[in-house]
Design a protein around this motif. Structure first.
Motif, mmCIF file in Angstrom:
data_model
loop_
_atom_site.group_PDB
_atom_site.id
_atom_site.type_symbol
_atom_site.label_atom_id
_atom_site.label_comp_id
_atom_site.label_asym_id
_atom_site.label_seq_id
_atom_site.Cartn_x
_atom_site.Cartn_y
_atom_site.Cartn_z
ATOM 1 N N LEU A 180 5.054 -17.316 31.104
ATOM 2 C CA LEU A 180 4.500 -16.163 30.897
ATOM 3 C C LEU A 180 4.949 -15.066 31.937
ATOM 4 N N ILE A 181 5.212 -15.665 33.360
ATOM 5 C CA ILE A 181 5.526 -14.423 34.394
ATOM 6 C C ILE A 181 6.896 -14.222 34.206
ATOM 7 N N THR A 182 7.732 -15.354 33.583
ATOM 8 C CA THR A 182 9.187 -15.064 33.228
ATOM 9 C C THR A 182 9.267 -14.006 32.348
ATOM 10 N N GLY A 183 8.608 -14.059 31.319
ATOM 11 C CA GLY A 183 8.532 -12.951 30.182
ATOM 12 C C GLY A 183 8.066 -11.560 30.825
ATOM 13 N N ALA A 184 7.070 -11.510 31.663
ATOM 14 C CA ALA A 184 6.717 -10.256 32.184
ATOM 15 C C ALA A 184 7.780 -9.692 33.054
ATOM 16 N N LEU A 185 8.548 -10.571 33.720
ATOM 17 C CA LEU A 185 9.409 -9.917 34.659
ATOM 18 C C LEU A 185 10.542 -9.347 33.912
ATOM 19 N N GLY A 186 10.859 -10.091 32.563
ATOM 20 C CA GLY A 186 11.900 -9.720 31.777
ATOM 21 C C GLY A 186 11.632 -8.425 31.104
ATOM 22 N N TRP A 187 10.317 -8.220 30.858
ATOM 23 C CA TRP A 187 9.956 -7.030 30.158
ATOM 24 C C TRP A 187 9.433 -5.771 31.004
ATOM 25 N N PHE A 188 8.971 -6.177 32.174
ATOM 26 C CA PHE A 188 8.703 -4.960 33.119
ATOM 27 C C PHE A 188 9.779 -4.346 34.229
ATOM 28 N N VAL A 189 10.399 -5.702 34.615
ATOM 29 C CA VAL A 189 11.384 -5.435 35.717
ATOM 30 C C VAL A 189 12.839 -5.511 35.135
ATOM 31 N N SER A 190 13.336 -6.603 34.694
ATOM 32 C CA SER A 190 14.729 -6.709 34.256
ATOM 33 C C SER A 190 15.094 -7.797 33.306
ATOM 34 N N PRO A 191 15.491 -7.571 32.312
ATOM 35 C CA PRO A 191 15.726 -8.726 31.236
ATOM 36 C C PRO A 191 16.730 -9.674 31.723
ATOM 37 N N VAL A 192 17.819 -9.403 32.765
ATOM 38 C CA VAL A 192 18.594 -10.390 33.264
ATOM 39 C C VAL A 192 17.770 -11.148 34.004
ATOM 40 N N LEU A 193 16.830 -10.486 34.827
ATOM 41 C CA LEU A 193 16.078 -11.428 35.664
ATOM 42 C C LEU A 193 15.136 -12.507 34.911
ATOM 43 N N GLY A 194 14.678 -11.939 33.854
ATOM 44 C CA GLY A 194 14.026 -12.941 33.025
ATOM 45 C C GLY A 194 14.726 -13.993 32.690
#
Length: 223
Positions: A180-194
Motif C-alpha cells: 500500500l505504501i508502494t502504491g501511494a509512492l507510485g501515485w503521489f511521488v513517482s510511478p518509477v519509484l513505485g
C-alpha cells in the motif's frame, strides 16, 4: 488420511494431494498466460531492433510478474509443507489465494501498456497503483491461511510448532502495508519509484519464502 476421517468439532479432513495438484495447475496456467502476451512486434524491414526496444516495458512487466508468481509459488509450497491435512474451510481460503494469482496477468498488461512510449505519466501512476493494490490484496488470504492453521493445530505436520505458525502472520501484514505504501509512492511521488518498490517487495517475499525462522522448527510441547 481418508476422506471420511473427521476430528471432533472440526470439518472433515483429507490429504493435501488434491489441493497441491490443483494449485500447481493454476500457477502453471498463469505463468503460461504471461508468456502468451509476448509477441513479435509489427515492424517494417530493417526496423526489427527498434520495434523490439519499443516493447521493453512489456518485457519488464513480464519479468516482474514472472518473478512475482514464482515467489508466490515458493511461498505456497512452503506453506503446504506445514500441514498434513486440509479441510473445506482451508480449501476455500486456498481458492481465495488462487483468485489473486489468476488476476495478476491483467495488472501486468496494464503496467506494460502504461510504461510504453504512448503512455502518459498519469497512466503510469494508475498502473502502478493498480498493481500494488492487486499485490496488497494477495496478503489477505495468506493472513487467513495462517490464522486458520492457528485455530486448527491438528492440521499441522509433525514437528511444526504452533508458535512458528503464529509468527508467520507477520509476513502478510507487513506485505499488505508495504504494498500500500508502494502504491501511494507510485501515485503521489513517482510511478518509477513505485515500480522499484514493487520489485523490492518481490525480493523481500523471495528471501522469506521459507518463512520467518526464529530458530529451527520445534517439536510441539508435550501435552
Amino acid at each position: 488420511m481418508s476422506e471420511s476421517e473427521t476430528k471432533s468439532g472440526t470439518s472433515p479432513v483429507s490429504g493435501i494431494g488434491r489441493m497441491t495438484g490443483f494449485s500447481d495447475g493454476v500457477f502453471a496456467i498463469v505463468i503460461t498466460l504471461l508468456v502468451i502476451e509476448l509477441r513479435v512486434p509489427e515492424h517494417r524491414p530493417g526496423e526489427l531492433l527498434s520495434a523490439l526496444l519499443e516493447q521493453a516495458s512489456v518485457y519488464l512487466a513480464f519479468l516482474l510478474s514472472f518473478g512475482y508468481v514464482g515467489v508466490i509459488w515458493l511461498n505456497h509450497h512452503s506453506v503446504l509443507r506445514l500441514i498434513r491435512a486440509t479441510t473445506i474451510g482451508l480449501n476455500w481460503i486456498n481458492l481465495w489465494l488462487l483468485l489473486g494469482i489468476v488476476i495478476i496477468p491483467f495488472p501486468t498488461m496494464v503496467l506494460a501498456d502504461a510504461f510504453a512510449h504512448a503512455g502518459t505519466d498519469g497512466d503510469r501512476r494508475v498502473a502502478v497503483l493498480l498493481y500494488a493494490l492487486a499485490a496488497a490484496s494477495m496478503s489477505a488470504p495468506w493472513l487467513a491461511f495462517f490464522g486458520y492453521l492457528r485455530r486448527h493445530p491438528s492440521l499441522l505436520a509433525e514437528g511444526v510448532d504452533e508458535d512458528y505458525v503464529s509468527a508467520q502472520r507477520i509476513r502478510p501484514v507487513v506485505g499488505m502495508a508495504l504494498y500500500l505504501i508502494t502504491g501511494a509512492l507510485g501515485w503521489f511521488v513517482s510511478p518509477v519509484l513505485g515500480l522499484l518498490g514493487i520489485g523490492v517487495m518481490i525480493i523481500f517475499h523471495s528471501l522469506t519464502s521459507g518463512g520467518l525462522r526464529f530458530g529451527r522448527w520445534r517439536r510441539r510441547r508435550p501435552a
